[in-house]
Scaffold this motif. Structure first.
Motif, PDB file in Angstrom:
ATOM      1  N   LEU A  99       0.949  -1.233  -0.025  1.00 50.08           N
ATOM      2  CA  LEU A  99       0.003   0.120   0.009  1.00 50.08           C
ATOM      3  C   LEU A  99       0.730   1.406  -0.001  1.00 50.08           C
ATOM      4  O   LEU A  99       0.403   2.088  -0.731  1.00 50.08           O
ATOM      5  N   LYS A 100       1.996   1.342   0.690  1.00 56.55           N
ATOM      6  CA  LYS A 100       2.737   2.405   0.668  1.00 56.55           C
ATOM      7  C   LYS A 100       3.523   2.649  -0.594  1.00 56.55           C
ATOM      8  O   LYS A 100       3.626   3.771  -1.098  1.00 56.55           O
ATOM      9  N   ASP A 101       4.061   1.597  -1.017  1.00 56.69           N
ATOM     10  CA  ASP A 101       4.698   1.544  -2.408  1.00 56.69           C
ATOM     11  C   ASP A 101       3.524   2.073  -3.552  1.00 56.69           C
ATOM     12  O   ASP A 101       3.880   3.017  -4.070  1.00 56.69           O
ATOM     13  N   ALA A 102       2.353   1.706  -3.534  1.00 56.04           N
ATOM     14  CA  ALA A 102       1.353   2.207  -4.399  1.00 56.04           C
ATOM     15  C   ALA A 102       1.216   3.638  -4.189  1.00 56.04           C
ATOM     16  O   ALA A 102       0.856   4.556  -5.210  1.00 56.04           O
ATOM     17  N   GLY A 103       1.000   4.288  -2.980  1.00 59.63           N
ATOM     18  CA  GLY A 103       0.910   5.517  -2.459  1.00 59.63           C
ATOM     19  C   GLY A 103       2.181   6.227  -3.377  1.00 59.63           C
ATOM     20  O   GLY A 103       1.994   7.462  -3.938  1.00 59.63           O
ATOM     21  N   HIS A 104       3.327   5.834  -3.041  1.00 61.40           N
ATOM     22  CA  HIS A 104       4.717   6.488  -3.354  1.00 61.40           C
ATOM     23  C   HIS A 104       4.317   6.677  -5.113  1.00 61.40           C
ATOM     24  O   HIS A 104       4.830   7.660  -5.462  1.00 61.40           O
ATOM     25  N   LYS A 105       4.178   5.390  -5.718  1.00 58.17           N
ATOM     26  CA  LYS A 105       4.079   5.648  -7.095  1.00 58.17           C
ATOM     27  C   LYS A 105       2.831   6.383  -7.366  1.00 58.17           C
ATOM     28  O   LYS A 105       3.217   7.279  -8.706  1.00 58.17           O
ATOM     29  N   PHE A 106       1.915   6.645  -7.007  1.00 52.95           N
ATOM     30  CA  PHE A 106       1.046   7.436  -7.327  1.00 52.95           C
ATOM     31  C   PHE A 106       1.494   8.979  -7.196  1.00 52.95           C
ATOM     32  O   PHE A 106       1.404   9.647  -8.412  1.00 52.95           O
ATOM     33  N   PHE A 107       2.152   9.380  -6.209  1.00 51.04           N
ATOM     34  CA  PHE A 107       2.639  10.652  -6.133  1.00 51.04           C
ATOM     35  C   PHE A 107       3.808  10.951  -6.900  1.00 51.04           C
ATOM     36  O   PHE A 107       3.859  12.222  -7.386  1.00 51.04           O
ATOM     37  N   SER A 159      -7.573  -4.100  -7.240  1.00 53.13           N
ATOM     38  CA  SER A 159      -6.327  -3.653  -7.896  1.00 53.13           C
ATOM     39  C   SER A 159      -6.748  -2.750  -9.295  1.00 53.13           C
ATOM     40  O   SER A 159      -5.982  -2.063  -9.484  1.00 53.13           O
ATOM     41  N   ASN A 160      -8.001  -2.962  -9.790  1.00 53.04           N
ATOM     42  CA  ASN A 160      -8.281  -2.289 -10.855  1.00 53.04           C
ATOM     43  C   ASN A 160      -8.750  -0.809 -10.705  1.00 53.04           C
ATOM     44  O   ASN A 160      -9.005  -0.095 -11.482  1.00 53.04           O
ATOM     45  N   LEU A 161      -8.834  -0.540  -9.359  1.00 50.21           N
ATOM     46  CA  LEU A 161      -9.307   0.729  -8.913  1.00 50.21           C
ATOM     47  C   LEU A 161      -8.069   1.755  -9.047  1.00 50.21           C
ATOM     48  O   LEU A 161      -8.325   3.164  -8.895  1.00 50.21           O
ATOM     49  N   TRP A 162      -6.811   1.151  -8.930  1.00 53.51           N
ATOM     50  CA  TRP A 162      -5.694   2.088  -8.981  1.00 53.51           C
ATOM     51  C   TRP A 162      -5.244   2.558 -10.314  1.00 53.51           C
ATOM     52  O   TRP A 162      -5.510   1.635 -11.018  1.00 53.51           O
ATOM     53  N   PRO A 163      -4.498   3.325 -10.635  1.00 55.18           N
ATOM     54  CA  PRO A 163      -4.097   3.936 -11.908  1.00 55.18           C
ATOM     55  C   PRO A 163      -3.203   2.621 -12.274  1.00 55.18           C
ATOM     56  O   PRO A 163      -2.427   2.207 -11.189  1.00 55.18           O
ATOM     57  N   PRO A 164      -3.159   2.459 -13.479  1.00 55.69           N
ATOM     58  CA  PRO A 164      -2.230   1.177 -13.859  1.00 55.69           C
ATOM     59  C   PRO A 164      -0.516   1.240 -13.587  1.00 55.69           C
ATOM     60  O   PRO A 164      -0.264   0.346 -12.974  1.00 55.69           O
ATOM     61  N   GLN A 165      -0.357   2.523 -13.505  1.00 54.67           N
ATOM     62  CA  GLN A 165       1.172   2.473 -13.085  1.00 54.67           C
ATOM     63  C   GLN A 165       1.410   2.219 -11.588  1.00 54.67           C
ATOM     64  O   GLN A 165       2.557   2.031 -11.149  1.00 54.67           O
ATOM     65  N   THR A 166       0.501   2.165 -10.834  1.00 55.16           N
ATOM     66  CA  THR A 166       0.690   2.189  -9.310  1.00 55.16           C
ATOM     67  C   THR A 166       0.273   0.693  -8.689  1.00 55.16           C
ATOM     68  O   THR A 166       0.447   0.463  -7.482  1.00 55.16           O
ATOM     69  N   ARG A 167      -0.336  -0.085  -9.606  1.00 52.57           N
ATOM     70  CA  ARG A 167      -0.838  -1.466  -9.308  1.00 52.57           C
ATOM     71  C   ARG A 167       0.438  -2.495  -8.809  1.00 52.57           C
ATOM     72  O   ARG A 167       1.541  -2.461  -9.300  1.00 52.57           O
TER      73      ARG A 167
END
Length: 167
Positions: A99-107, A159-167
């Protein structure tokens, strides 16, 4: 990373909110000074002499969640501190790290990609993923330094709710 460049003469609200650079985008421009709109007036700052250095951040053990003492400790910590640490919650560390990794990728996404998820652009289903900067309203005296995301949870198909780059 954002490609926009913030100049001291720019409207900070426009740069952060309308162009969806967020506060992270502002910081990424390598500011030499903090914009005046983001500095708390001295008379409104926390009085450090009022802080009790003997206390530490409350830690709440959820292993006995049904105990009324747990509820009381959450209420007390939230009202006195505004935050607390939870232990024995049962969420595997791998899930938290993902979850932390996905958040970092999003930002780290470019502003053009993040703006698709900006709360002002959200459709009727705000339970998915929302992005915002807590910069407040244009007329606030002091702007907060915080970018946030809120993500609804669908355990069956999250998983499909996150942008593809952050999954």
């Amino acid at each position: 990373m954002t490609s926009s460049k913030f100049e001291p003469s720019d409207d900070i609200f426009d740069f952060v909110i309308k162009k969806a650079n967020g506060l992270k985008g502002l910081v990424d421009t390598n500011l030499q000074t903090v914009p005046n709109q983001c500095i708390q007036p001295k008379e409104e700052r926390l009085d450090k002499s009022q802080i009790d250095n003997q206390e530490s951040i409350p830690t709440i053990d959820l292993s006995n969640f049904d105990d009324l003492k747990v509820e009381k400790s959450i209420q007390e910590a939230a009202s006195k501190w505004g935050f607390f640490q939870i232990i024995n919650h049962g969420i595997p560390i791998e899930v938290l790290e993902d979850l932390k990794d996905a958040g970092h990728k999003f930002f780290e996404l470019p502003a053009e990609e993040k703006v698709k998820y900006y709360k002002e652009n959200a459709g009727p289903d705000e339970s998915v993923l929302l992005y915002w900067s807590a910069i407040g309203e244009k007329n606030e005296k002091v702007l907060e330094w915080r970018d946030s995301i809120k993500h609804g949870c669908d355990p069956q198909n999250d998983s499909n709710l996150w942008p593809p780059q952050t999954r």
